[in-house]
Design a protein around this motif. Structure first.
Motif, short mmCIF file in Angstrom:
data_model
loop_
_atom_site.label_atom_id
_atom_site.label_comp_id
_atom_site.label_asym_id
_atom_site.label_seq_id
_atom_site.Cartn_x
_atom_site.Cartn_y
_atom_site.Cartn_z
N PHE A 51 -80.15 -4.97 30.28
CA PHE A 51 -80.36 -3.53 30.44
C PHE A 51 -80.16 -3.11 31.89
N TYR A 52 -81.09 -3.48 32.75
CA TYR A 52 -80.92 -3.19 34.17
C TYR A 52 -79.90 -4.14 34.81
N VAL A 53 -79.96 -5.41 34.41
CA VAL A 53 -79.05 -6.43 34.93
C VAL A 53 -78.30 -7.04 33.76
N LYS A 54 -76.98 -6.93 33.77
CA LYS A 54 -76.15 -7.41 32.67
C LYS A 54 -75.39 -8.67 33.10
N GLU A 55 -74.93 -9.43 32.11
CA GLU A 55 -74.15 -10.64 32.41
C GLU A 55 -72.91 -10.29 33.22
N GLU A 56 -72.36 -9.12 32.95
CA GLU A 56 -71.18 -8.68 33.71
C GLU A 56 -71.48 -8.58 35.20
N ASP A 57 -72.72 -8.16 35.53
CA ASP A 57 -73.11 -8.06 36.94
C ASP A 57 -73.12 -9.43 37.59
N VAL A 58 -73.63 -10.43 36.87
CA VAL A 58 -73.66 -11.80 37.39
C VAL A 58 -72.24 -12.28 37.71
N HIS A 59 -71.32 -12.05 36.78
CA HIS A 59 -69.96 -12.52 36.98
C HIS A 59 -69.24 -11.74 38.09
#
Length: 874
Positions: A51-59
């Motif tokens: 929600f606030y932090v998505k897997e896409e953000d990690v990548h």
């Protein structure tokens, strides 16, 4: 559900402590990431919730080399740091949120910060030589009772009572863990704070930076900081430090270099062979100044120097072993032997650093001490601007006699009237404070004095500083020169200077003199220390003492004596300046691990006043309607469960027509409350005397005072008026009124308001009331050529639309006079970076500066606080 990165969980050798190990991604890009970006990556992995932090953000973070300056990523810090000036409105807002959810039938005890929050009561100090610290606590009793209620009522809130230390000092010495541990997991310490010196923490290898009060409240309520994935510039340090240069000289040298390098909004990482010469106190001092060259952080990764420092603090051997093992396991420990770790860099040679001061109006305007006399003379000659005062030739030699304590003195242009030794930018660096103390000792022994009319003060960052000044034997000599310890907290930098002696103020005004203040802080905008002191210089602590003894900044220390003894002997600065060897010897002998033990004892003991202070036991705060310090704000009035579409702004008037570089000092109330101001009239109506006004900072929990103080700066340049001052034109009547008086008329007639401005609107250090104040004044939008990013975010957070003229356009190019009626059409499907139509007799376009859909959501709800309450995200 299951954490998307559970497969990255690893354990240390003891098997008891778990952590997310990015290396288990088996991605070669991780080894190429700057260490500061690795901290961002770990936080995103650990807090990934979809929600606030998505897997896409990690990548995106892992793909930093391609995504820098492109991807918008979240950063959930480990903790929030508040000082009391910004902490009190945040906690007042949370208390008011409890009222709001209670009215909606919810349990008020559910309203608590999600992110652990430390609140340090340190900015309440106001210098007054007729008051002792206990009396200072009594004056602030009402606010302190509220803070104590907060410490008991809210979970995840740690309140550090007054008289323990300054927020940035305690963050370095007591609160920082480098590696945090919670629920069996270990992870890097990180922090965002509302104090402008939060960036000092990067000197310990802890990622952190300053945010505004509104952003800090968002983090407290569980929302991550949103930032564009930054570029990282490495600074390779080489060479040897000049024997006469202090850490301040290194700071100012690096500041100049990086300002010229154009690194605004970037991260800076330091490395190279010169790193071994910089102690941890040196590093934190350098990290402190990164806002002045517009970097987000100046990061010093943990290395062998950092570990050696921690061994002298309160870190146990077990903690040190855990820290080192974890940081090495996730490659957050820096070794300068491996050049493959080096990021892109620019090189700085430490041997080029020479003593400087900074001023007379801006911290970036550096002046070599050897050129100070000539530079001040040129400031007198130059036209009024960032450095100039435009004093006519015939008035430059003016001498104004006055009486003080029954003796006659004279003031001239350049006379020092305020000298404040503040262990602020240097609060973690004993070497410069000891140098100041040793200089004072030698000066006293040589027979030199400081003139008694100069407002001198010594504000240590914590008891640690007093401890080593006392044990080294230099504190009595500082006292003999007038540098008495006035308390532990922020004072002169935030405008809490006691009034100058009346005869001094009158002499300055009589001669229209450019009087000077010299301080070892890092905030000195014109008029901030005192409204009659126009030139203010930042200097190292020993130079503050030196200029106080000299009594003027118009001096060449190499050619002119510092002072003359009663026997007529001339004493030069070189005669009393301590050698580096002297300072290092005392530092080695006196500044040892015992000072950290002293600090811990002081923290645990607290003070008698605080320990005995009574406070309410209720879940909801019992507001006192008679209080002039604490008031329930009106942000939550008329809450509605269904969000209405954005309402167009119709037939608005410009409350103010401003130029370029309007700072938050111009917008937000700070310092003392002028006796003729709208805030003063309000307090007088509450039967307070001027002596009881206290400062704007002390009354930040009262929206009635703060709203009246918004745009109350004597330096405000409103083009509707044509001269400095907190005035504006009430356009329908044509009358010139105080800003707040004009607002009352507009609100009575139901007329919406906007502000017109030029470039860099909202620059300077962040202040939540620079957005809250305009919101409560009824400002619906600010149309400017450009905005300072943090202030722009604050406007969005309060439901004020930041609108930008199209490139190449301005109020002048559109031939706006500021007295038109403005209509701004807002569509129902409002979106980020959208072009809107504005009419004012002529039609022109502006662009919304909403960065993302969350910004639009905040605006549609009427601001962050109303959004959180409406959405029940408590």
């Amino acid at each position: 559900g299951e954490h998307p990165f559970n497969h990255l969980i690893d354990t240390l050798k003891d098997g008891d402590r778990k952590y997310f190990n990015p290396q288990k991604m088996n991605d070669a890009r991780y080894d190429k990431l700057p260490l500061s970006i690795r901290v961002l990556l770990e936080a995103a992995i650990r807090k990934c919730d979809g929600f606030y932090v998505k897997e896409e953000d990690v990548h995106n973070i892992l793909d930093w080399s391609e995504q820098q300056n492109v991807a918008e990523v979240p950063f959930p810090p480990a903790r929030v740091l508040l000082q009391d000036f910004t902490g009190i409105p945040a906690m007042v807002d949370l208390a008011a949120m409890r009222d709001a959810v209670t009215k909606h039938g919810a349990d008020p005890s559910l309203v608590n910060p999600v992110c652990p929050t430390d609140l340090i009561v340190d900015h309440s100090l106001q210098i007054d030589l007729n008051k002792w610290w206990e009396l200072e606590l009594i004056r602030n009793k009402e606010r302190l009772q509220f803070f104590k209620w907060c410490s008991k009522a809210f979970k995840n809130v740690n309140v550090v009572p007054p008289d323990v230390g300054a927020v940035h000092q305690l963050n370095l010495e007591y609160l920082s863990q480098v590696v945090q541990e919670s629920q069996g997991f270990i992870y890097p310490d990180s922090v965002v704070g509302t104090d402008s010196h939060t960036t000092m923490i990067n000197g310990l290898g802890i990622l952190g930076w300053g945010v505004g009060g509104i952003e800090s409240e968002a983090v407290m309520l569980g929302q991550p900081i949103s930032l564009t994935l930054p570029q990282v510039v490495g600074c390779r340090l080489v060479g040897s430090v000049n024997i006469l240069a202090t850490s301040i000289d290194i700071v100012l040298g690096i500041t100049k270099h990086l300002r010229q390098a154009g690194i605004a909004g970037k991260f800076v990482e330091f490395f190279g062979p010169g790193m071994s010469q910089l102690s941890v106190p040196d590093r934190t001092t350098i990290a402190n100044m990164c806002p002045e060259y517009n970097a987000t952080v100046s990061f010093f990764p943990v290395d062998h120097v950092t570990l050696k420092h921690f061994k002298q603090t309160n870190f146990t051997e077990e903690k040190l072993e855990l820290l080192e093992a974890y940081l090495k396991a996730v490659k957050l420990f820096r070794s300068y032997e491996d050049s493959s770790e080096d990021p892109q860099y620019s090189e700085i040679n430490l041997s080029s650093m020479v003593p400087h001061v900074s001023g007379p109006k801006r911290p970036q305007d550096r002046v070599a001490v050897s050129s100070m006399k000539e530079d001040f003379q040129s400031c007198l000659n130059e036209k009024v601007g960032f450095k100039g005062f435009h004093i006519s030739k015939e008035k430059q030699e003016s001498l104004v006699p006055f009486l003080h304590g029954g003796q006659e003195y004279e003031l001239a242009h350049g006379s020092v009237v305020i000298a404040a030794v503040i262990s602020c930018t240097n609060n973690c660096n004993p070497s410069v404070m000891l140098t100041a103390g040793l200089l004072a000792k030698k000066a006293v022994e040589a027979g030199l004095i400081v003139k008694p009319y100069i407002r001198t003060s010594l504000a240590p960052g914590s008891g640690m500083v007093t401890h080593y000044l006392n044990t080294s034997g230099v504190l009595p000599y500082l006292s003999q020169l007038g540098f008495e310890v006035i308390g532990y907290g922020c004072a002169t930098c935030v405008g809490n200077t006691a009034p100058l002696p009346e005869t001094v103020s009158e002499a300055i005004k009589e001669g229209d003199l450019v009087a000077c203040g010299v301080l070892s802080g890092n905030r000195h905008f014109e008029g901030r220390l005192c409204d009659c002191v126009r030139a203010n210089y930042l200097a190292s602590p020993p130079l503050v003492v030196a200029y106080a003894i000299a009594g003027t900044v118009s001096i060449n220390f190499e050619k002119e004596p510092l002072g003359v003894t009663s026997e007529g002997k001339e004493v030069y600065l070189r005669d009393v300046w301590p050698t580096r060897e002297e300072v290092q010897q005392i530092e080695q002998d006196k500044v040892i691990s015992s000072i950290f033990t002293e600090l811990r004892a002081r923290r645990e003991k607290g003070n008698t006043f605080w320990n005995n202070l009574e406070c309410p036991e209720s879940v909801v705060f019992p507001w006192d309607p008679k209080s002039t310090y604490i008031r329930s704000p009106s942000f939550f009035n008329k809450l509605c469960k269904e969000v209405q579409p954005p309402q167009s702004i119709e037939n608005a008037h410009a409350l103010l027509f401003l130029g370029d570089k309007v700072t938050t000092d111009h917008i937000s109330p700070a310092g003392s409350i002028a006796r003729v101001s709208a805030a003063a009239k309000y307090l007088l109506s509450k039967r307070l005397t001027p002596r009881e006004f206290n400062s704007y900072g002390a009354r930040r929990g009262n929206d009635a005072v703060m709203t009246r103080g918004t745009f109350a700066s004597i330096k405000l340049q409103n083009r509707l008026i044509g001269k400095p001052g907190p005035k504006t034109v009430h356009i329908p009547s044509g009358q010139t009124l105080d800003v707040f008086e004009a607002v009352e008329r507009y609100q009575r007639d139901g007329i919406p308001l906007i502000i017109l401005a030029g470039k860099q609107y909202g620059s300077g250090n962040s202040r939540d009331w620079a957005a809250k104040g305009p919101y409560l004044l009824g400002v619906r939008a600010v149309i400017a050529e450009s905005f300072e990013k943090m202030h722009k975010n604050h406007l969005v957070g309060m439901g004020i639309a930041p609108l930008q003229f199209l490139p190449g356009q301005s109020a002048d190019s559109l031939e706006l006079c500021g007295k038109e009626k403005f209509t701004i059409t807002l569509p129902e499907d409002l979106s980020p970076k959208q072009m809107l139509t504005t009419s004012s007799g002529k039609t022109f376009s502006v662009t919304t500066l909403f960065d993302n859909e969350m910004d639009v959501a905040f605006y549609r709800h009427g601001g962050l606080l109303r959004y959180v309450t409406n959405a029940s995200q408590v």
